[in-house]
Design a protein around this motif. Structure first.
Motif, short mmCIF file in Angstrom:
data_model
loop_
_atom_site.label_atom_id
_atom_site.label_comp_id
_atom_site.label_asym_id
_atom_site.label_seq_id
_atom_site.Cartn_x
_atom_site.Cartn_y
_atom_site.Cartn_z
N ILE A 227 0.84 -1.19 0.00
CA ILE A 227 0.00 0.00 0.00
C ILE A 227 0.88 1.24 0.00
N SER A 228 0.59 2.14 -0.92
CA SER A 228 1.37 3.38 -1.01
C SER A 228 1.08 4.29 0.17
N GLU A 229 2.10 4.99 0.61
CA GLU A 229 1.89 5.93 1.70
C GLU A 229 0.99 7.10 1.30
N SER A 230 0.72 7.22 -0.02
CA SER A 230 -0.18 8.27 -0.49
C SER A 230 -1.64 7.81 -0.51
N ALA A 231 -1.91 6.55 -0.10
CA ALA A 231 -3.28 6.04 -0.09
C ALA A 231 -4.16 6.93 0.78
N ALA A 232 -5.35 7.23 0.26
CA ALA A 232 -6.25 8.14 0.96
C ALA A 232 -6.95 7.47 2.13
N LYS A 233 -7.24 8.25 3.15
CA LYS A 233 -8.01 7.76 4.27
C LYS A 233 -9.35 7.24 3.77
N GLY A 234 -9.76 6.07 4.25
CA GLY A 234 -11.01 5.46 3.80
C GLY A 234 -10.80 4.41 2.72
N SER A 235 -9.57 4.26 2.21
CA SER A 235 -9.28 3.22 1.20
C SER A 235 -9.57 1.85 1.80
N GLY B 82 -10.18 -19.09 13.99
CA GLY B 82 -9.00 -19.32 13.17
C GLY B 82 -8.33 -17.99 12.90
N THR B 83 -7.04 -17.99 12.67
CA THR B 83 -6.31 -16.74 12.49
C THR B 83 -5.45 -16.74 11.22
N ALA B 84 -5.20 -15.53 10.76
CA ALA B 84 -4.25 -15.29 9.67
C ALA B 84 -3.54 -13.98 10.02
N VAL B 85 -2.40 -13.75 9.39
CA VAL B 85 -1.66 -12.51 9.63
C VAL B 85 -1.64 -11.69 8.36
N VAL B 86 -2.09 -10.44 8.47
CA VAL B 86 -2.08 -9.52 7.33
C VAL B 86 -0.79 -8.72 7.37
N HIS B 87 0.04 -8.88 6.34
CA HIS B 87 1.30 -8.16 6.25
C HIS B 87 1.14 -6.98 5.29
N VAL B 88 1.35 -5.77 5.76
CA VAL B 88 1.25 -4.57 4.94
C VAL B 88 2.64 -4.00 4.73
N THR B 89 3.02 -3.88 3.46
CA THR B 89 4.27 -3.21 3.11
C THR B 89 3.95 -1.81 2.60
N VAL B 90 4.52 -0.80 3.22
CA VAL B 90 4.24 0.58 2.86
C VAL B 90 5.22 1.00 1.75
#
Length: 230
Positions: free
Chosen positions: A137-145, A219-227
């Motif tokens: 996800i780009s650091e320019s992503a708008a709030k609410g994306s 059950g669980t999963a891990v969400v990895h976000v790369t900025v």
């Protein structure tokens, strides 16, 4: 008169031929009961004499599905579990799971159909297809994306299936849960606070899917976000 006499004679022979007497019995009970567990009493519910069950060789046979799941206790007239009954394996996601067995009695021959309504128990946990979910996800992503997450799947049905999702506490995302028109639910991440790569390059957020059974399973999963830098 001759025709009438013939008809009476024919009917007399007809009613003395051993016939299959169909009187259905229906039982509802949970899946995965232990072998030997009592489901109900066939003798009482079908008006049979317990003392004659052994002499009449009372037994349960499979009716079309190829496997015998129940048996008869000849001493008590109880119908008991003879083999493991796994609802999901037999009926999948069907809302109604009914097995047909047959009670056979001899001398005279009688066939009684036995309908087994197998009820779901919460014996499965929600599972995600992937334990690790990755987003860039780009650091320019708008709030609410919004970013749709993978749906958890549960072999159980109804209240025992997945009922809710949640995520671990974090300062950038909240979770939005959506019910599908055909049943089931999925979730999506909603950006609440803009990302700044200089401050945070990666995020790891725990996603939890929970059913509504008793006890509840999850059950669980891990969400990895790369900025990404913009």
């Amino acid at each position: 008169m001759e025709n009438k006499a013939f008809l009476i004679s024919f009917l007399g022979i007809f009613f003395h031929v051993p016939q299959a007497a169909f009187g259905d019995g229906s039982y509802s009970f949970p899946e995965e009961m232990e072998r030997g567990s009592v489901i109900g009493n066939l003798a009482k519910e079908m008006g049979l004499e317990v003392s004659k069950l052994a002499a009449r060789k009372a037994r349960i046979e499979a009716d079309g599905n190829g496997k015998r799941y129940c048996d008869v206790n000849l001493s008590t007239g109880d119908i008991i579990v003879a083999d493991r009954i796994d609802r999901e394996g037999l009926c999948g996601k069907k809302s109604l799971c009914v097995l047909t067995q047959e009670l056979v009695l001899e001398e005279p021959l009688e066939l009684r159909r036995v309908m087994l309504n197998i009820q779901d128990i919460n014996d499965n946990s929600p599972q995600f297809k992937k334990m690790d979910i990755h987003f860039e996800i780009s650091e320019s992503a708008a709030k609410g994306s919004r970013y749709r997450l993978e749906e958890a799947h549960d072999a159980d049905i109804g209240i025992n299936a997945v009922q809710e999702y949640s995520i671990g506490k974090n300062e950038h995302f909240r979770l939005n849960v959506i019910s599908k028109s055909g049943g089931g639910k999925y979730s999506e991440l909603v950006l609440e606070k803009e990302l700044d790569r200089e401050q945070t390059q990666t995020l790891a957020i725990v996603l939890v899917g929970t059913d509504g059974g008793a006890p509840r399973r999850s059950g669980t999963a891990v969400v990895h976000v790369t900025v990404l830098d913009c």
